[in-house]
Motif scaffolding. Sequence first.
Motif, PDB file in Angstrom:
ATOM      1  N   ALA A 276       0.769  -1.205   0.229  1.00 14.31           N
ATOM      2  CA  ALA A 276       0.087   0.120  -0.126  1.00 14.31           C
ATOM      3  C   ALA A 276       0.784   1.199  -0.102  1.00 14.31           C
ATOM      4  O   ALA A 276       0.578   2.288  -0.839  1.00 14.31           O
ATOM      5  CB  ALA A 276      -0.759  -0.070   1.055  1.00 14.31           C
ATOM      6  N   LEU A 277       1.958   1.119   0.894  1.00 13.60           N
ATOM      7  CA  LEU A 277       3.022   2.295   0.578  1.00 13.60           C
ATOM      8  C   LEU A 277       3.192   2.737  -0.935  1.00 13.60           C
ATOM      9  O   LEU A 277       3.274   3.897  -0.886  1.00 13.60           O
ATOM     10  CB  LEU A 277       4.268   1.965   1.710  1.00 13.60           C
ATOM     11  N   ARG A 278       3.776   1.813  -1.469  1.00 12.19           N
ATOM     12  CA  ARG A 278       4.250   1.972  -2.856  1.00 12.19           C
ATOM     13  C   ARG A 278       3.145   2.490  -3.647  1.00 12.19           C
ATOM     14  O   ARG A 278       3.493   3.293  -4.562  1.00 12.19           O
ATOM     15  CB  ARG A 278       4.781   0.886  -3.331  1.00 12.19           C
ATOM     16  N   LYS A 279       1.762   2.255  -3.452  1.00  9.16           N
ATOM     17  CA  LYS A 279       0.843   2.598  -4.205  1.00  9.16           C
ATOM     18  C   LYS A 279       0.648   4.085  -4.044  1.00  9.16           C
ATOM     19  O   LYS A 279       0.262   4.853  -4.933  1.00  9.16           O
ATOM     20  CB  LYS A 279      -0.492   1.901  -3.834  1.00  9.16           C
ATOM     21  N   ASN A 280       0.751   4.382  -2.749  1.00  7.42           N
ATOM     22  CA  ASN A 280       0.498   5.791  -2.426  1.00  7.42           C
ATOM     23  C   ASN A 280       1.522   6.518  -3.015  1.00  7.42           C
ATOM     24  O   ASN A 280       1.211   7.767  -3.513  1.00  7.42           O
ATOM     25  CB  ASN A 280       0.652   5.934  -0.806  1.00  7.42           C
ATOM     26  N   VAL A 281       2.822   6.152  -2.935  1.00  7.12           N
ATOM     27  CA  VAL A 281       4.001   6.983  -3.565  1.00  7.12           C
ATOM     28  C   VAL A 281       3.903   6.989  -5.271  1.00  7.12           C
ATOM     29  O   VAL A 281       4.140   8.112  -5.669  1.00  7.12           O
ATOM     30  CB  VAL A 281       5.249   6.264  -3.226  1.00  7.12           C
ATOM     31  N   HIS A 283       1.091   7.047  -6.973  1.00  5.01           N
ATOM     32  CA  HIS A 283       0.179   8.044  -7.001  1.00  5.01           C
ATOM     33  C   HIS A 283       0.713   9.726  -6.740  1.00  5.01           C
ATOM     34  O   HIS A 283       0.097  10.208  -7.715  1.00  5.01           O
ATOM     35  CB  HIS A 283      -1.229   7.581  -6.148  1.00  5.01           C
ATOM     36  N   ALA A 284       1.362   9.485  -5.751  1.00 10.34           N
ATOM     37  CA  ALA A 284       1.562  11.209  -5.734  1.00 10.34           C
ATOM     38  C   ALA A 284       2.846  11.329  -6.649  1.00 10.34           C
ATOM     39  O   ALA A 284       2.863  12.601  -7.096  1.00 10.34           O
ATOM     40  CB  ALA A 284       2.774  11.086  -4.458  1.00 10.34           C
ATOM     41  N   GLY A 285       3.444  10.342  -7.568  1.00  9.98           N
ATOM     42  CA  GLY A 285       4.247  10.980  -8.466  1.00  9.98           C
ATOM     43  C   GLY A 285       3.441  10.951  -9.750  1.00  9.98           C
ATOM     44  O   GLY A 285       4.269  11.294 -10.797  1.00  9.98           O
ATOM     45  N   SER A 286       2.177  10.877 -10.034  1.00  5.33           N
ATOM     46  CA  SER A 286       1.648  10.890 -11.270  1.00  5.33           C
ATOM     47  C   SER A 286       1.514  12.243 -11.550  1.00  5.33           C
ATOM     48  O   SER A 286       1.469  13.318 -10.617  1.00  5.33           O
ATOM     49  CB  SER A 286       0.313  10.198 -10.969  1.00  5.33           C
ATOM     50  N   ASP A 287       1.193  12.683 -12.747  1.00  4.76           N
ATOM     51  CA  ASP A 287       0.912  14.166 -13.027  1.00  4.76           C
ATOM     52  C   ASP A 287      -0.262  14.510 -12.513  1.00  4.76           C
ATOM     53  O   ASP A 287      -1.440  13.830 -12.642  1.00  4.76           O
ATOM     54  CB  ASP A 287       0.692  14.004 -14.693  1.00  4.76           C
ATOM     55  N   CYS A 288      -0.460  15.572 -11.659  1.00  5.44           N
ATOM     56  CA  CYS A 288      -1.755  16.111 -11.023  1.00  5.44           C
ATOM     57  C   CYS A 288      -2.591  15.211 -10.427  1.00  5.44           C
ATOM     58  O   CYS A 288      -3.598  14.660 -10.835  1.00  5.44           O
ATOM     59  CB  CYS A 288      -2.374  16.923 -12.280  1.00  5.44           C
ATOM     60  N   PRO A 289      -2.011  14.411  -9.279  1.00  2.00           N
ATOM     61  CA  PRO A 289      -2.759  13.551  -8.636  1.00  2.00           C
ATOM     62  C   PRO A 289      -4.135  14.015  -8.065  1.00  2.00           C
ATOM     63  O   PRO A 289      -4.094  15.066  -7.418  1.00  2.00           O
ATOM     64  CB  PRO A 289      -1.790  12.933  -7.508  1.00  2.00           C
TER      65      PRO A 289
END
Length: 314
Positions: A276-281, A283-289
């Motif tokens: 789950a931690l990696r999923k959050n990261v 998503h944060a790194g995507s364009d305009c989350p």
Amino acid sequence: MARNDYDISDSIQTTDPAAVGEEVIRLYCKLFAHASPRALERAFADIARMYDGGDLLYWPCDTEYHDIQHVLDVTLAMARLMDGYQRSRNGSDALVPELFIVGALAALFHDIGYLRRRNDHRHRYGAEYTITHVDRGAMFLRRYGPELGLEKDQARLAATLLHFTGYDRKPDSIRIGAGLPRRLGQLLGTADIIAQMSDRCYLEKCRNRLFPEFVLGRLGAPRNGATLPRFRSGDELVAKTPGFYENAMRRLDVQLGECHQYAARHFGGENLYLNALRKNVQHAGSDCPKLRRRPPYTLLPEVEPYPRDLVSIQ
């Protein structure tokens, strides 16, 4: 769909001290069938009372990010890591009931330093203690531990463990000795990182709740010759999450001894926290989350919220 007020396995309500306490005590009794859980039972009752303002010495919790859900989530993660350690120690020293209790207490009270005393007329918000909350929590545990029946050296150990959750000291510089006490510290530091970064609403909490705490805590101010991270906005804090993840993983793997692996042992093979931690990261790194999740609000209605015009660190 996973619920925002439940843990990473969607089975324990992390806004409910009784629910988390029941699970931690279940793990404790499973490992130590003949040990008394009385100290843990009282500790969970006390933390619920203190965060809800039922203690005559402390105001109720007013930190939206470092709230009761965060504390309970970290405590649950700590208990699971200790369970995983005990089941896969491969010749390492075994936990005894007293050390499990010490570890659980350190997790449960690791952020107690954010609570303001009722006679505090200098600070308006608990977040103003951001830089000093670990030291304040350690002082509290040294006094509180003996009330639960801990020996003085056990209370001191619990207090020292709190420093593994702070970033003002490197773990290898903490004076705790080698062996199991240091391992407990590494477990607690790990629990603090993986619990919050795997939270389903982690990014929303960073933007809307953690950033105001950073502002009130003056995190950009120098301390002991070092300057802690500084952010201009909640959006910048979210945008820098991937970089923080890289630093966090180095801390987890190197300074905290890869203790995150014990979560997989507890869950029977899969590390739900890191997944789950990696999923959050990501998503944060995507364009305009898009951050649309609504974290549960645990503060009392009468608690004064932070000013909503906090836009920069002064």
